[in-house]
Design a protein around this motif. Sequence first.
Motif, PDB file in Angstrom:
ATOM      1  N   CYS A   1      78.821  96.262 113.903  1.00  0.00           N
ATOM      2  CA  CYS A   1      78.498  96.073 115.314  1.00  0.00           C
ATOM      3  C   CYS A   1      78.623  97.414 116.010  1.00  0.00           C
ATOM      4  CB  CYS A   1      79.434  95.049 115.964  1.00  0.00           C
ATOM      5  SG  CYS A   1      79.115  94.812 117.734  1.00  0.00           S
ATOM      6  N   TYR A   2      77.521  97.915 116.537  1.00  0.00           N
ATOM      7  CA  TYR A   2      77.523  99.224 117.182  1.00  0.00           C
ATOM      8  C   TYR A   2      78.109  99.166 118.581  1.00  0.00           C
ATOM      9  CZ  TYR A   2      73.097  96.992 118.484  1.00  0.00           C
ATOM     10  OH  TYR A   2      72.144  96.086 118.885  1.00  0.00           O
ATOM     11  N   THR A   3      78.406  97.962 119.065  1.00  0.00           N
ATOM     12  CA  THR A   3      79.062  97.808 120.363  1.00  0.00           C
ATOM     13  C   THR A   3      80.581  97.825 120.210  1.00  0.00           C
ATOM     14  OG1 THR A   3      77.213  96.446 121.141  1.00  0.00           O
ATOM     15  CG2 THR A   3      79.253  96.373 122.429  1.00  0.00           C
ATOM     16  N   CYS A   4      81.082  97.116 119.196  1.00  0.00           N
ATOM     17  CA  CYS A   4      82.528  96.976 118.980  1.00  0.00           C
ATOM     18  C   CYS A   4      83.076  97.955 117.943  1.00  0.00           C
ATOM     19  CB  CYS A   4      82.850  95.546 118.541  1.00  0.00           C
ATOM     20  SG  CYS A   4      82.277  94.284 119.697  1.00  0.00           S
ATOM     21  N   TYR A   5      82.196  98.710 117.287  1.00  0.00           N
ATOM     22  CA  TYR A   5      82.599  99.640 116.228  1.00  0.00           C
ATOM     23  C   TYR A   5      83.344  98.905 115.106  1.00  0.00           C
ATOM     24  CZ  TYR A   5      81.751 103.009 120.009  1.00  0.00           C
ATOM     25  OH  TYR A   5      81.197 103.719 121.048  1.00  0.00           O
ATOM     26  N   SER A   6      82.827  97.758 114.695  1.00  0.00           N
ATOM     27  CA  SER A   6      83.474  96.948 113.657  1.00  0.00           C
ATOM     28  C   SER A   6      82.448  96.523 112.616  1.00  0.00           C
ATOM     29  CB  SER A   6      84.130  95.713 114.275  1.00  0.00           C
ATOM     30  OG  SER A   6      83.165  94.917 114.964  1.00  0.00           O
TER      31      SER A   6
ATOM     32  N   ALA B   1      74.930  92.021 101.539  1.00  0.00           N
ATOM     33  CA  ALA B   1      75.004  91.666 102.955  1.00  0.00           C
ATOM     34  C   ALA B   1      73.615  91.476 103.554  1.00  0.00           C
ATOM     35  CB  ALA B   1      75.760  92.753 103.718  1.00  0.00           C
ATOM     36  N   GLN B   2      72.663  92.298 103.122  1.00  0.00           N
ATOM     37  CA  GLN B   2      71.297  92.169 103.629  1.00  0.00           C
ATOM     38  C   GLN B   2      70.687  90.843 103.215  1.00  0.00           C
ATOM     39  OE1 GLN B   2      68.595  95.217 102.366  1.00  0.00           O
ATOM     40  NE2 GLN B   2      66.838  94.203 103.307  1.00  0.00           N
ATOM     41  N   GLN B   3      70.975  90.405 101.991  1.00  0.00           N
ATOM     42  CA  GLN B   3      70.465  89.130 101.498  1.00  0.00           C
ATOM     43  C   GLN B   3      71.024  87.958 102.305  1.00  0.00           C
ATOM     44  OE1 GLN B   3      71.469  89.105  97.334  1.00  0.00           O
ATOM     45  NE2 GLN B   3      69.921  90.641  96.799  1.00  0.00           N
ATOM     46  N   CYS B   4      72.260  88.117 102.790  1.00  0.00           N
ATOM     47  CA  CYS B   4      72.884  87.057 103.594  1.00  0.00           C
ATOM     48  C   CYS B   4      72.308  87.006 104.998  1.00  0.00           C
ATOM     49  CB  CYS B   4      74.404  87.278 103.665  1.00  0.00           C
ATOM     50  SG  CYS B   4      75.243  87.063 102.079  1.00  0.00           S
ATOM     51  N   GLY B   5      71.714  88.096 105.438  1.00  0.00           N
ATOM     52  CA  GLY B   5      71.104  88.139 106.759  1.00  0.00           C
ATOM     53  C   GLY B   5      72.080  88.531 107.847  1.00  0.00           C
ATOM     54  N   ARG B   6      71.602  88.490 109.077  1.00  0.00           N
ATOM     55  CA  ARG B   6      72.408  88.897 110.222  1.00  0.00           C
ATOM     56  C   ARG B   6      73.495  87.862 110.507  1.00  0.00           C
ATOM     57  NH1 ARG B   6      69.723  92.757 113.223  1.00  0.00           N
ATOM     58  NH2 ARG B   6      70.624  92.049 115.186  1.00  0.00           N
ATOM     59  N   LEU B   7      74.661  88.366 110.922  1.00  0.00           N
ATOM     60  CA  LEU B   7      75.795  87.509 111.243  1.00  0.00           C
ATOM     61  C   LEU B   7      76.316  87.859 112.626  1.00  0.00           C
ATOM     62  CD1 LEU B   7      77.693  87.742 107.822  1.00  0.00           C
ATOM     63  CD2 LEU B   7      76.229  85.863 108.602  1.00  0.00           C
ATOM     64  N   LYS B   8      77.119  86.967 113.184  1.00  0.00           N
ATOM     65  CA  LYS B   8      77.711  87.229 114.486  1.00  0.00           C
ATOM     66  C   LYS B   8      78.934  88.119 114.358  1.00  0.00           C
ATOM     67  CE  LYS B   8      76.172  83.083 116.965  1.00  0.00           C
ATOM     68  NZ  LYS B   8      76.622  81.890 117.735  1.00  0.00           N
ATOM     69  N   CYS B   9      79.024  89.088 115.231  1.00  0.00           N
ATOM     70  CA  CYS B   9      80.205  89.945 115.276  1.00  0.00           C
ATOM     71  C   CYS B   9      81.401  89.094 115.689  1.00  0.00           C
ATOM     72  CB  CYS B   9      79.987  91.085 116.271  1.00  0.00           C
ATOM     73  SG  CYS B   9      81.483  92.057 116.623  1.00  0.00           S
ATOM     74  N   ALA B  10      82.525  89.251 114.971  1.00  0.00           N
ATOM     75  CA  ALA B  10      83.724  88.465 115.261  1.00  0.00           C
ATOM     76  C   ALA B  10      84.317  88.793 116.625  1.00  0.00           C
ATOM     77  CB  ALA B  10      84.768  88.704 114.163  1.00  0.00           C
ATOM     78  N   LYS B  11      83.981  89.972 117.166  1.00  0.00           N
ATOM     79  CA  LYS B  11      84.562  90.390 118.443  1.00  0.00           C
ATOM     80  C   LYS B  11      83.693  90.011 119.641  1.00  0.00           C
ATOM     81  CE  LYS B  11      87.219  94.269 116.556  1.00  0.00           C
ATOM     82  NZ  LYS B  11      87.479  95.733 116.639  1.00  0.00           N
ATOM     83  N   CYS B  12      82.408  90.303 119.566  1.00  0.00           N
ATOM     84  CA  CYS B  12      81.545  90.066 120.731  1.00  0.00           C
ATOM     85  C   CYS B  12      80.568  88.906 120.554  1.00  0.00           C
ATOM     86  CB  CYS B  12      80.774  91.340 121.076  1.00  0.00           C
ATOM     87  SG  CYS B  12      79.526  91.794 119.839  1.00  0.00           S
ATOM     88  N   GLY B  13      80.423  88.403 119.308  1.00  0.00           N
ATOM     89  CA  GLY B  13      79.555  87.262 119.065  1.00  0.00           C
ATOM     90  C   GLY B  13      78.088  87.580 118.955  1.00  0.00           C
ATOM     91  N   ARG B  14      77.719  88.869 119.030  1.00  0.00           N
ATOM     92  CA  ARG B  14      76.310  89.239 118.944  1.00  0.00           C
ATOM     93  C   ARG B  14      75.852  89.324 117.490  1.00  0.00           C
ATOM     94  NH1 ARG B  14      77.564  93.666 123.414  1.00  0.00           N
ATOM     95  NH2 ARG B  14      77.061  92.481 125.289  1.00  0.00           N
ATOM     96  N   SER B  15      74.563  89.102 117.283  1.00  0.00           N
ATOM     97  CA  SER B  15      73.994  89.127 115.944  1.00  0.00           C
ATOM     98  C   SER B  15      73.852  90.564 115.460  1.00  0.00           C
ATOM     99  CB  SER B  15      72.626  88.434 115.956  1.00  0.00           C
ATOM    100  OG  SER B  15      72.017  88.511 114.678  1.00  0.00           O
ATOM    101  N   ARG B  16      74.420  90.860 114.305  1.00  0.00           N
ATOM    102  CA  ARG B  16      74.426  92.225 113.777  1.00  0.00           C
ATOM    103  C   ARG B  16      74.223  92.221 112.261  1.00  0.00           C
ATOM    104  NH1 ARG B  16      73.771  93.356 118.575  1.00  0.00           N
ATOM    105  NH2 ARG B  16      75.305  94.426 119.877  1.00  0.00           N
TER     106      ARG B  16
END
Length: 292
Positions: free
Chosen positions: A63-68, A44-59
């Motif tokens: 996601c520490y906001t959505c707990y997902s 996952a680290q090699q793939c880099g940061r991705l958008k959270c499916a719930k809030c759309g933020r880069s994680r």
Amino acid sequence: MSCLDQDKPLYLKQPSSDSSITHKPAVQPLHGLKLASHAVLEKAQQCGRLKCAKCGRSRMFFCYTCYSLVGVSQQEIPSIKLPVKIDIIKHPNETDGKSTAIHAKILAPDDVNIYTYPCIPDFETDQVVLVFPGPGSVPMQDLVQHLRDSLDCEPSPKRAKTEETQGPTHDAHDPGSAAPDGATASEPRACPLKRVVVIDSTWNQTNKIVTDERLRGLPRVELKSRKTCFWRHQKGKPESYLATIEAIYFFLKDYHEQCLAQEYSGEYDNLLFFYAYLHTLVNSAKTAAGRD
């Protein structure tokens, strides 16, 4: 009282190409843990940061906001069943991206809840403890005696049923007669503890929460013999002041051994699944930069 700041990329600085410069290997205080493979996190680290499916933020990872989870699936990481429920009370000013509380929620979702102060659930004070150091806190061995005293005052249903059918004494050949509280040597000892409260906050912000009238009546336990290896340890605080996930892990380990009277075989080690991986990343980066 609280991971790597997830609002910043997880980059590792490459070692200098100068062969005359050598670096000592990173210290590994978390060695010996029975952890699931970190291969999924490395990928996952090699793939880099991705958008959270719930809030759309880069994680990264979660996601520490959505707990997902982000970039990994639930089936790819360990899932842990805990012997008690964990309630984490988070200070509203605690930086989510720096908190380790999310680790517990992701890895033990059925047994961990996170509340943002001033939201605190109603507790039955005789079945709940607060993990917090300082005046009024007791070491684990004293808490164990407190729980045993409570248990002696109110026999467990299993014990009461046995005494009702067989009488208060047991035959000398009864294999369970030597085990306390109606448990055999292979069974965990019954304990009345149902919930554990942990405060997630910087140490300078904890006073408002810990002095709240809804928590003041809870017995407090301190993990004095444990030392933090958190990379964000606050200056001027003793090493026994643990990060949130450390406090949860060490409490459960001691509870398993001293309260349930069971040999510990790594049952809760995977609570440190993310923590151990991030600890390795941070230490490797520091070593590569010559700041070990």
